[in-house]
Every structure is written in structure tokens, then in C-alpha cells.
Design an enzyme around this catalytic site. Structure first.
Site, mmCIF file in Angstrom:
data_model
loop_
_atom_site.group_PDB
_atom_site.id
_atom_site.type_symbol
_atom_site.label_atom_id
_atom_site.label_comp_id
_atom_site.label_asym_id
_atom_site.label_seq_id
_atom_site.Cartn_x
_atom_site.Cartn_y
_atom_site.Cartn_z
ATOM 1 C CG HIS A 7 -1.854 1.116 1.385
ATOM 2 N ND1 HIS A 7 -2.938 1.087 2.241
ATOM 3 C CD2 HIS A 7 -1.887 2.339 0.804
ATOM 4 C CE1 HIS A 7 -3.590 2.241 2.171
ATOM 5 N NE2 HIS A 7 -2.961 3.024 1.311
ATOM 6 C CG HIS A 9 -1.496 6.326 -2.447
ATOM 7 N ND1 HIS A 9 -2.721 6.189 -3.048
ATOM 8 C CD2 HIS A 9 -1.653 5.872 -1.173
ATOM 9 C CE1 HIS A 9 -3.585 5.684 -2.180
ATOM 10 N NE2 HIS A 9 -2.965 5.474 -1.020
ATOM 11 C CG HIS A 188 -7.674 3.624 0.294
ATOM 12 N ND1 HIS A 188 -7.046 3.056 -0.771
ATOM 13 C CD2 HIS A 188 -6.744 4.408 0.915
ATOM 14 C CE1 HIS A 188 -5.781 3.481 -0.811
ATOM 15 N NE2 HIS A 188 -5.575 4.305 0.204
ATOM 16 C CD GLU A 191 -7.204 6.802 5.313
ATOM 17 O OE1 GLU A 191 -7.860 6.882 4.265
ATOM 18 O OE2 GLU A 191 -6.049 7.325 5.430
ATOM 19 C CG ASP A 269 -1.395 5.769 2.928
ATOM 20 O OD1 ASP A 269 -1.750 5.507 1.768
ATOM 21 O OD2 ASP A 269 -2.154 6.314 3.761
ATOM 22 C CG ASP A 270 0.146 8.974 0.740
ATOM 23 O OD1 ASP A 270 0.119 8.908 -0.500
ATOM 24 O OD2 ASP A 270 -0.818 8.657 1.465
#
Ligand code: ADE
Ligand code: ZN
Length: 331
Positions: A7, A9, A188, A191, A269-270
Site C-alpha cells: 500500500h 501511492h 481503501h 480509514e 501509504d504516502d
């Protein structure tokens, strides 16, 4: 350990220095002058306040070289962090409205992936991630466009962006179409949105994996189902604290989920926005939740097992992990 990440991005791996140099290159006006300015902006109240900055970042990535460097920067971090396999979300809807062609984005990304594969054996899977704040029809159009030329590059589809106000039931047609074309599916859910969005993603979208899913804990029957059906959750600890899904890392429920038998994994994630790549997430769990080596190993094995790789490739990467663990036994 050799690790898998499921996961991440690609847009969430943009380095502050790249944001500045790409903005200057293309003459895009941004409200930051220095790396420090950009880093000072990484202070979020919730998912939306992060997404506002994230989409500002995508606005400066415009030509083939930009996409190449964005991907190469992240894959170089994978090499440093010993992330031998990564499943990366690519979100064309962030670029197409800026006049960027899908071909530009894909050729830049592919050039970097080819170099990383040839250079250090990097394993990569791409997930076509659609944005849920945009209409389902827009997502279907991008899916058809990607499928017509890049059906061999994308293995799965995903669903990202603002969860609250954009429930999974609005995307059943998109997922039905993607699955009929042979794509694997993740989304997603849970969250910022409720546990019911996790249930609906499973039942209405037919996903095999849930991105985040931490709010499943509000529904004990759902937790029992996730454990029974071996449904993977791609949990992102530093992201969850940065976006205030949990107040502090000490409040995070990842180890409770693991103890409940849910197939949880650790992800970034980021990473450039949330203060760390995959290793930093493991380290934070160790420091704040006393994550043990045995638990870290279990989380990482889950990631390889839950990957969208063909079974033979998966088995080879799991064998590499087992070899490493034999040579570096847990004391
Ligand atoms: N896009 C990038 N990061 C995201 C996140 N944490 N949740 C939803 N959409 C995202
Ligand atoms: Zn995400």
C-alpha cells in the site's frame, strides 16, 4: 529482512526537493520556496487536509522525465530499505485533467521500473487506483483507457481519496467491470469511514484486500469474518497518526488486529508526507508498541502472502525470506 509493501501511492512518494524543482521547471506557482517550507506544510488535521497538499504535488509532475524520476526515487528507496517487492498505486485521474497523456505517465514509470528490475531485481506490481471523489463513470472511462493499452501492466484496481461522503456502493459497476476484465481488486475502507464501508467493499465490490481497514475494530463480527476469511488489511501506522485516525502511535490497534488473527500488513501509504518509509513504520511500532521481532516477521510474511503476485513468484520471494530468517534467527 527482505520486505513486501502492498500500500503505497506513487504520488505520496514525491520528495519535497522534487516538488520544488518540478514546479520551477514547469513554471507552476506553488506557495513554497524551500524544502523547509514544504515540510512545515506536512501538518494535517485529517485526510482532506492532506489530500489538498497531495493534489498540489501532482500538479507539478507533467512530462515523461518527471514520472521517471518520481518512480526511480521511490524504487531507489525500496532498494535502500530492502523492500524486494512493492505494489504501487498509480492514479491517472490526478494527471489527465492537467493535459498529461496516459502514455506519458506510463512510459516514464515503466522506464524506471525496467531499470530497477535490471539493476537490482526489484519486483513491482502496479495497481490502477481510481479516485472516489470523482464520478464512477470517470473511473470506468480511465479503466477502459488503461485496459486498452496497458492490460499487461496493471494487475489490480483500487479506490482512494476522500472516503467520507463517497461510500463503496457507488462503485459497484466499476468493480464488476474490472473483475470481468480479470483484474484483482482492493479498496481503501475503514480509514476515516465506518466499519460498514469495509463490509460493503467486500460484499458489493468483491475486493480481496482492504487498504487500511483499522476501523473494522468497531464491529467484532467483522473482525471475526476478516480472520476467518483470511482477508488482508494493508495498515499504514505513521499515516494513521499523521491523519489523526489515532491520536498517538501508542493508541494504534494493529497488534490487537494481529492478535485477533487478522492478516494485517505494514505499509507506508504516502511516505514523504507522513514522515517515513516502510522501515520507519516498523521502527515506530517497535518503539511505541513494543513490536517484537516475531511480530514484525509475521506482519512481513503476511505481506508476501497477501500480494497480487503469481503463486510461483510469491513462493520464490517467500523462500528468500525464509532463507534470510534461517541465517538471522530471532534471538
Ligand atoms: N490517497 C493517498 N493517500 C490516501 C489515504 N491515506 N487515504 C485515501 N486516499 C489516499
Ligand atoms: Zn492509501
Amino acid at each position: 529482512m527482505p520486505k513486501a509493501e502492498l500500500h503505497v501511492h506513487i504520488d505520496g512518494t514525491l520528495q519535497p526537493s522534487r516538488l520544488l524543482d518540478r514546479a520551477a521547471k514547469h513554471g507552476v506557482d506553488i506557495p513554497y520556496r524551500s524544502v523547509e517550507d514544504v515540510e512545515n506544510a506536512y501538518d494535517f488535521d485529517n485526510l482532506q487536509s492532506f489530500l489538498d497538499l497531495y493534489y498540489l504535488g501532482t500538479g507539478v509532475i507533467r512530462d515523461e522525465e518527471d514520472f521517471y524520476l518520481l518512480m526511480l526515487d521511490y524504487l531507489s528507496a525500496c532498494r535502500e530499505q530492502h523492500i524486494t517487492h512493492t505494489e504501487i498505486m498509480v492514479e491517472p485521474q490526478s494527471y489527465l485533467p492537467n493535459g498529461v497523456a496516459l502514455e506519458t505517465l506510463m512510459s516514464g514509470f515503466q522506464r524506471a521500473i525496467d531499470e530497477a528490475k535490471a539493476g537490482w531485481g526489484q519486483s513491482v506490481v502496479l495497481i490502477l487506483s481510481l479516485l472516489r471523489h470523482l464520478p464512477e463513470a470517470d473511473g470506468i472511462e480511465v479503466l477502459e483507457q488503461a485496459h486498452s493499452t496497458y492490460s499487461d501492466r496493471f494487475v489490480a484496481i483500487g479506490l482512494a481519496s476522500a472516503e467520507v461522503g463517497h461510500p463503496p456502493d457507488g462503485f459497484a459497476g466499476l468493480y464488476a467491470r474490472a473483475r470481468s476484465l480479470g483484474y484483482r481488486a482492493t479498496a481503501h475502507a475503514g480509514e476515516e469511514g465506518p466499519a460498514a464501508f469495509v463490509t460493503d467493499s467486500l460484499d458489493l465490490l468483491g475486493v480481496e484486500r482492504i487498504d487500511h481497514g483499522v476501523r473494522s475494530a468497531d464491529d467484532p463480527a467483522l473482525i471475526a469474518r476478516l480472520a476467518r476469511e483470511r482477508i488482508p488489511l494493508t495498515v499504514c501506522p505513521l499515516s494513521n497518526v499523521k491523519l489523526k485516525v489515532f491520536e498517538n502511535m501508542t493508541d494504534h490497534n494493529i497488534l490487537e488486529l494481529l492478535d485477533a488473527g487478522v492478516r494485517v500488513t505494514v505499509n507506508s501509504d504516502d511516505p514523504t508526507y507522513f514522515g517515513g518509509f516502510l522501515n520507519d513504520n516498523f521502527i515506530a511500532l517497535h518503539e511505541d508498541l513494543k513490536l517484537s521481532r516475531e511480530q514484525a516477521t509475521r506482519l512481513n510474511r503476511n505481506a508476501f502472502e497477501a500480494s497480487f503476485l503469481p503463486e510461483d513468484v510469491k513462493a520464490a520471494l517467500l523462500a528468500d525470506l525464509d532463507r534470510y530468517l534461517l541465517e538471522h534467527p530471532v534471538r
